[in-house]
Scaffold this motif. Structure first.
Motif, PDB file in Angstrom:
ATOM      1  N   THR A   1       0.714   5.995   0.973  1.00 32.59           N
ATOM      2  CA  THR A   1      -0.202   6.830   0.717  1.00 32.59           C
ATOM      3  C   THR A   1       0.895   8.287   0.086  1.00 32.59           C
ATOM      4  OG1 THR A   1      -0.500   7.759   3.483  1.00 32.59           O
ATOM      5  CG2 THR A   1       1.572   7.312   3.261  1.00 32.59           C
TER       6      THR A   1
ATOM      7  N   GLN B   1      -3.457   3.662   0.423  1.00 33.33           N
ATOM      8  CA  GLN B   1      -4.330   3.266  -1.061  1.00 33.33           C
ATOM      9  C   GLN B   1      -3.258   1.475  -1.362  1.00 33.33           C
ATOM     10  OE1 GLN B   1      -2.492   6.377  -1.192  1.00 33.33           O
ATOM     11  NE2 GLN B   1      -5.231   7.004  -0.543  1.00 33.33           N
TER      12      GLN B   1
ATOM     13  N   ALA C   1       0.843  -1.296   0.089  1.00 32.14           N
ATOM     14  CA  ALA C   1       0.027  -0.067  -0.048  1.00 32.14           C
ATOM     15  C   ALA C   1       1.493   1.035  -0.124  1.00 32.14           C
ATOM     16  CB  ALA C   1      -0.768   0.325   1.475  1.00 32.14           C
TER      17      ALA C   1
ATOM     18  N   THR D   1      -4.162   7.802   5.337  1.00 29.47           N
ATOM     19  CA  THR D   1      -5.049   7.266   4.281  1.00 29.47           C
ATOM     20  C   THR D   1      -4.275   6.133   3.255  1.00 29.47           C
ATOM     21  OG1 THR D   1      -5.049   9.042   2.395  1.00 29.47           O
ATOM     22  CG2 THR D   1      -7.280   8.613   3.625  1.00 29.47           C
TER      23      THR D   1
ATOM     24  N   ARG E   1       2.459   2.285  -6.615  1.00 26.55           N
ATOM     25  CA  ARG E   1       1.604   1.983  -7.363  1.00 26.55           C
ATOM     26  C   ARG E   1       1.960   0.355  -7.942  1.00 26.55           C
ATOM     27  NH1 ARG E   1       1.215   7.468  -8.175  1.00 26.55           N
ATOM     28  NH2 ARG E   1       2.641   7.158  -9.691  1.00 26.55           N
TER      29      ARG E   1
END
Length: 358
Positions: A276, A284, A274, A282, A323
């Motif tokens: 941030t 992603q 993940a 948060t 990503r």
């Protein structure tokens, strides 16, 4: 956690070259034109697993592992000196933080008095034990430093909250911080002493703590050196003592990566990464995560988008800030660390230590 785990070139140039590893077949690459790659360094410690690693420069690095072992190199891994603390043979060193070639702090993990901290000021010639845990409910996992004086260490939850140790004198003395500012832990939640990266700092006061084992894998953040914390869920799978976030890497106080999965070799680790962009408020999920469990991560020096993740089945590279990831090496490593002078090091089982070469 009380489980099995207890017992580069600069910027875009390096990123592009590393990416070439996946684009060019190995047999087509001429040795003199090889892209950056891990080059194993002979530590002479084949029986040791190194989960603690602190890279000072391309020349100087410290590793810490099983059997109370600490090694140091000052010549880029050509030779290693055994600088283990005397009488530490029964300890499991899982984290080490070095300030230079002479000063370092090392953490031993375990229940009760097995959790200890040692410091050296003379390159490991002598060590001073600066902390020994006397609470049978505490089990320390990781430590980190904001600068040469201020640092923290974290324990699995004690009485329902993670416990934080603080030092203001470079690890020479420690005190337990008040627990009022720490959110309640989830049932079964703890940290993973897998790579020395379950507690990481960036800048003068920000620090993040990674968790697993509970119903959700979370990242806790403090902006005041561990006095108060907020907890955020991540998309990394949890719900089992073997699952969660194993390592964090922040290139500044805003941009961070989380990697982990399920450390059991017979289990898959989908969605185990993940990112941030807001300091951990948060998280992603990675669009293309690593293909297997990863226990360590590090940003490449002088890059805003490139980072490495390592684990027992390989090394993965991202060139887009986390990503997407691609595998660039299949060697086994538990932890990775990079330095400003373009030095990246990795360490793991069977005495394996490597430096990124090109």
């Amino acid at each position: 956690m009380r489980r099995t785990f207890r017992t580069v070139a600069a910027g875009a140039v390096c990123s592009a070259a590393l990416a070439a590893l996946t684009a060019v077949p190995a047999q087509a690459r001429e040795p003199e034109h090889r892209a950056p790659h891990w080059e194993l360094k002979d530590t002479g410690a084949a029986g040791v697993r190194f989960r603690g690693l602190s890279a000072v420069s391309r020349d100087t690095a410290w590793v810490a592992g099983t059997g109370g072992t600490v090694l140091r190199t000052t010549d880029g891994g050509a030779s290693w000196r055994n600088v283990s603390p005397p009488g530490a043979g029964d300890l499991q060193f899982r984290d080490i933080e070095a300030f230079d070639a002479r000063r370092a702090v090392v953490l031993a993990i375990g229940e009760g008095e097995a959790s200890r901290v040692y410091r050296t000021d003379d390159g490991g010639a002598t060590w001073t034990e600066s902390f020994r845990n006397t609470d049978t409910k505490a089990f320390y996992d990781c430590l980190t430093f904001f600068d040469r004086r201020h640092g923290l260490a974290m324990s699995d939850p004690v009485d329902g909250r993670f416990r934080i140790l603080s030092t203001g004198d470079g690890g020479r003395s420690w005190k337990v911080l008040p627990s009022q500012g720490m959110p309640a832990a989830l049932d079964g939640e703890a940290g993973f002493a897998a790579s020395g990266q379950c507690l990481v700092a960036s800048g003068p006061s920000d620090v993040w703590l990674a968790t697993g084992g509970g119903a959700r894998a979370r990242v806790l953040h403090s902006a005041d050196r561990g006095l108060t914390w907020t907890a955020t869920d991540t998309p990394v799978p949890a719900g089992d003592p073997a699952k969660g976030v194993f390592a964090l890497a922040f290139r500044d106080r805003t941009h961070g990566l989380a990697v982990g999965g399920d450390y059991r070799p017979d289990q898959s680790s989908p969605q185990a990464a993940a990112l941030t962009h807001d300091g951990g408020r948060t998280w992603q999920p990675a669009a293309t995560p690593q293909p297997a469990y990863r226990s360590g991560a590090a940003w490449l020096p002088h890059s805003r988008t490139a980072a490495l993740a390592v684990g027992p089945t390989g090394t993965d590279l991202t060139t887009d800030g986390g990503r997407t990831w691609r595998t660039v090496d299949t060697g086994s490593y538990d932890t990775v660390d990079c330095t400003a002078d373009l030095g990246c090091w990795a360490a793991g089982e069977q005495g394996r230590v490597a430096r990124l070469e090109r």
